[in-house]
Scaffold this active site. Structure first.
Site, mmCIF file in Angstrom:
data_model
loop_
_atom_site.group_PDB
_atom_site.id
_atom_site.type_symbol
_atom_site.label_atom_id
_atom_site.label_comp_id
_atom_site.label_asym_id
_atom_site.label_seq_id
_atom_site.Cartn_x
_atom_site.Cartn_y
_atom_site.Cartn_z
ATOM 1 N N ASP A 95 2.418 -27.498 -3.478
ATOM 2 C CA ASP A 95 2.421 -26.084 -3.113
ATOM 3 C C ASP A 95 2.125 -25.238 -4.356
ATOM 4 O OD1 ASP A 95 2.989 -23.644 -1.829
ATOM 5 O OD2 ASP A 95 4.631 -24.535 -0.679
ATOM 6 N N ASP A 195 0.076 -20.717 -1.570
ATOM 7 C CA ASP A 195 0.999 -19.701 -1.069
ATOM 8 C C ASP A 195 0.328 -18.320 -1.028
ATOM 9 O OD1 ASP A 195 3.856 -19.133 -0.419
ATOM 10 O OD2 ASP A 195 3.729 -17.845 -2.183
ATOM 11 N N GLU A 245 -2.327 -20.124 2.801
ATOM 12 C CA GLU A 245 -1.471 -19.303 3.665
ATOM 13 C C GLU A 245 -2.073 -17.912 3.689
ATOM 14 O OE1 GLU A 245 3.226 -18.074 4.174
ATOM 15 O OE2 GLU A 245 2.271 -17.952 2.239
ATOM 16 N N HIS A 319 9.045 -23.308 6.778
ATOM 17 C CA HIS A 319 10.332 -22.959 6.180
ATOM 18 C C HIS A 319 10.626 -21.459 6.240
ATOM 19 C CE1 HIS A 319 7.201 -22.252 3.319
ATOM 20 N NE2 HIS A 319 8.025 -21.535 2.592
ATOM 21 N N ASP A 320 9.710 -20.667 6.775
ATOM 22 C CA ASP A 320 9.916 -19.218 6.892
ATOM 23 C C ASP A 320 10.154 -18.772 8.333
ATOM 24 O OD1 ASP A 320 9.345 -18.901 4.149
ATOM 25 O OD2 ASP A 320 7.208 -18.567 4.530
HETATM 26 O O1 TEU Z 1 5.538 -16.683 2.460
HETATM 27 C C1 TEU Z 1 4.886 -15.475 2.631
HETATM 28 C C2 TEU Z 1 5.211 -14.836 3.859
HETATM 29 O O2 TEU Z 1 4.350 -14.230 4.461
HETATM 30 C C3 TEU Z 1 6.598 -14.931 4.404
HETATM 31 O O3 TEU Z 1 7.551 -15.351 3.519
HETATM 32 C C4 TEU Z 1 6.984 -13.604 4.816
HETATM 33 O O4 TEU Z 1 7.265 -12.819 3.700
HETATM 34 C C5 TEU Z 1 8.210 -13.648 5.638
HETATM 35 O O5 TEU Z 1 8.095 -14.605 6.624
HETATM 36 C C6 TEU Z 1 8.375 -12.287 6.242
HETATM 37 O O6 TEU Z 1 9.284 -12.320 7.244
HETATM 38 C C7 TEU Z 1 5.338 -17.426 1.313
HETATM 39 C C8 TEU Z 1 6.340 -18.553 1.290
HETATM 40 O O7 TEU Z 1 6.113 -19.392 2.386
HETATM 41 C C9 TEU Z 1 7.718 -17.961 1.277
HETATM 42 O O8 TEU Z 1 8.708 -18.945 1.375
HETATM 43 C C10 TEU Z 1 7.851 -17.170 0.007
HETATM 44 O O9 TEU Z 1 9.080 -16.484 0.007
HETATM 45 C C11 TEU Z 1 6.731 -16.153 -0.161
HETATM 46 O O10 TEU Z 1 5.453 -16.680 0.120
HETATM 47 C C12 TEU Z 1 6.669 -15.675 -1.600
HETATM 48 O O11 TEU Z 1 6.216 -16.694 -2.420
#
Ligand code: TEU
Ligand code: CA
Length: 551
Positions: A95, A195, A245, A319-320
């Site tokens: 990642d 990311d 992403e 994971h989000d």
């Molecule tokens: O995620 C970006 C992202 O779009 C989501 O985290 C979003 O901010 C969230 O779902 C809003 O509700 C990436 C990673 O996957 C995340 O874990 C990180 O926190 C983020 O980037 C920053 O690096």
């Protein structure tokens, strides 16, 4: 690019498997579970960041891209993990968090000393009228600009203030990041996940932007395609599997990112389909999913990507995101049926399916009842923001129960023993109480389990070229909660029908003439669909899913 019959498994390292009893998942834990992943049949493992980090955002705040956080192991553990996977024919995708670093990264530390060379690695601006240069909020709800008194300047952070955004206009930044790719490539890594990749190219006249969420001004910026192509070609990873992403990207850009002719990426994640239950686009206001919108999004994106040579990452979970069975399925009465239905829908689409750890056993949301149980920076921030907006504590907790990123981050449920077999110590995040019935060991021994159904989905993609390579067309079913599509390759047709509701629903087959002459390849219940068809209409069971194959 990688072959189209690949399947990717995502590991959130902190929650996957703890090998040394400190309550935190680690690299040796991952290595110990490689045989399990092999038995699932996956080709790649995307592992979330395990690099040195102050962990304000659980590792998405990277202090050193080419080292291992002692919390997760050593470089020797990492090499052993990569080599072992390669021996098993599984490639690691690491990642790459290249939109921002941690404020502990040496580049940022040097910037904070006022060194102009390193200040230009980031986005520093003068304030306006004693305030920030722009009235932007970060993705985590806080202001997006942080003031540094010693420099009398503000720096941009689209996420937490511990995650300063990099200045990609600076060729030294781009070169530094290419070296990170070269480093891991040299260690035998087979692919990369990038990311928030479509945020790296900032608007040309940043100062003239309006106010609001910073990311809205930064997506798919003016030099985005150039930056990606340069990174990919200069590091020679255009033959590897790469996924960006690309939150909220447009269909047109998604096709450009993923069409092999452009030499950018293998595929993209986008999240439009995971916002259909956000009220007015706000994640923190609950709403029932808009099924029409969901069906329409899949139809449009899948069909256009297919026609215009793009390639998608197909997924419900990461994971989000909250757990999909709790979100678009039913974790109660129809737990098993709905989990299998959701898996069927994703795995038979055109694109590369991603399985997020625990999805393959039907893991549910966390069911936390108190704010103390949450860890995620976004959840903790938004709980406060919701209270400030006048939402009651009980309602705010209900929002977190449905929307928190921690729903995805509870420990992997391996067995029915203490802490679900994740750790011998105290887990860093609580294990949901349903681990006694929902766990890998129990499902291994049940031929009808969600786990064994996922194995079949993965295997079918490898066996049937129509799944891997076929075109796709969405079918009219006459019901907004019944989604159906047809895959086609040569003379082969695969018709997939999914009931996204807990009621009996009618599905019309008028749009799939001849389907009844095929055979039922797969179903999440009895394979009696063709006998039940009457006058081109089939009464579907709750959350029923099946696929019919014909030549
Ligand atoms: O995620 C970006 C992202 O779009 C989501 O985290 C979003 O901010 C969230 O779902 C809003 O509700 C990436 C990673 O996957 C995340 O874990 C990180 O926190 C983020 O980037 C920053 O690096
Ligand atoms: Ca550990």
């Amino acid at each position: 690019m990688n072959s189209k019959n690949s399947v990717v498994y995502q590991i959130y390292v902190k929650s996957f498997c703890d090998s040394n009893g400190d309550g935190i998942g680690d690299l040796n834990g991952i290595r110990s579970k490689l045989p399990y992943l092999k038995s699932l049949g996956v080709d790649y493992i995307w592992v979330t960041p395990f690099y040195p980090s102050p962990m304000f955002d659980n590792g998405y705040d990277v202090a050193d891209y080419c080292a291992v956080n002692p919390l997760f192991g050593t470089m020797a553990d990492c090499e052993a993990m990569i080599d072992e996977a390669n021996r098993l024919g599984i490639g690691f995708m690491f990642d790459m968090v290249f939109n921002h670093t941690s404020w502990d990264h040496e580049w940022f530390r040097k910037a904070l000393t006022g060194d102009p060379e390193y200040m230009d690695y980031y986005i520093f601006r003068d304030g306006v009228n004693g305030g920030p240069p722009l009235d932007w909020t970060s993705s985590f709800g806080t202001p997006a600009w942080e003031y540094v008194p010693a420099l009398d300047k503000w720096y941009l952070h689209l996420f937490d203030k511990s995650q300063p955004d990099l200045n990609w206009e600076n060729p030294k930044v781009r070169e530094g990041l290419k070296n990170v790719i070269r480093f891991w490539k040299g260690k035998g890594v087979k692919g990369f996940r990038f990311d928030v990749f479509n945020l790296i190219s900032k608007p040309e006249h940043l100062e003239q932007c309006g106010s609001g969420r910073g990311i809205n001004y930064c997506k798919d910026g003016p030099r985005i395609h150039e930056f990606i192509r340069e990174l990919v070609t200069d590091t020679g990873i255009d033959g590897m599997v790469t996924v960006g992403e690309m939150s909220s990207t447009t269909l047109e850009n998604c096709i450009r990112y993923s069409n092999p002719a452009n030499r950018e990426l293998s595929m993209c994640f986008n999240f439009h389909h995971l916002k259909v239950d956000y009220k007015n686009g706000d994640k923190w206001t609950l709403m029932e999913p808009d099924w029409n919108a969901l069906g329409q999004l899949f139809r449009e994106w899948q069909e256009e990507m297919s026609k215009q040579g793009g390639w998608s990452a197909a997924f419900w979970c990461n994971h989000d995101q909250p757990r999909i069975v709790s979100r678009f399925g039913d974790e109660g009465a129809y737990w098993k049926q709905s989990a299998k239905m959701l898996g069927t829908f994703i795995h038979l689409l055109r694109g590369t399916p991603y399985i997020y750890q625990g999805e393959e056993i039907g893991m549910t949301n966390a069911h936390f009842t108190s704010i103390e149980q949450y860890n995620d920076v976004e959840s903790v921030n938004y709980y406060k923001i919701l209270l400030e907006r006048g939402v009651s504590a009980a309602d705010a907790l209900e929002v977190l129960r449905q929307r928190s990123r921690d729903n995805a981050r509870t420990p992997m449920q391996w067995n029915a023993q203490r802490n679900a077999g994740f750790t011998d110590g105290a887990p860093w995040l609580e294990v949901p109480d349903n681990y006694r019935s929902i766990n890998v060991e129990t499902e291994e021994s049940d031929p009808d389990s969600i786990l064994n159904y996922y194995r079949e989905l993965v295997r079918l993609r490898k066996e049937l070229p129509v799944i891997a390579d076929g075109e796709i067309r969405f079918l009219q079913t006459g019901d907004k909660r019944v989604f159906a599509y047809e895959r086609a390759l040569g003379r082969q047709r695969l018709t997939v029908v999914c009931n996204f509701s807990g009621d009996e629903r009618n599905a019309s087959f008028a749009d799939a003439p001849g389907a009844e002459s095929g055979t039922v390849l797969l179903a999440n219940g009895p394979k009696d669909q063709i006998e039940r068809l009457q006058n081109g209409v089939l009464k579907l069971r709750p959350y029923e899913a099946f696929a019919i194959l014909r030549e």
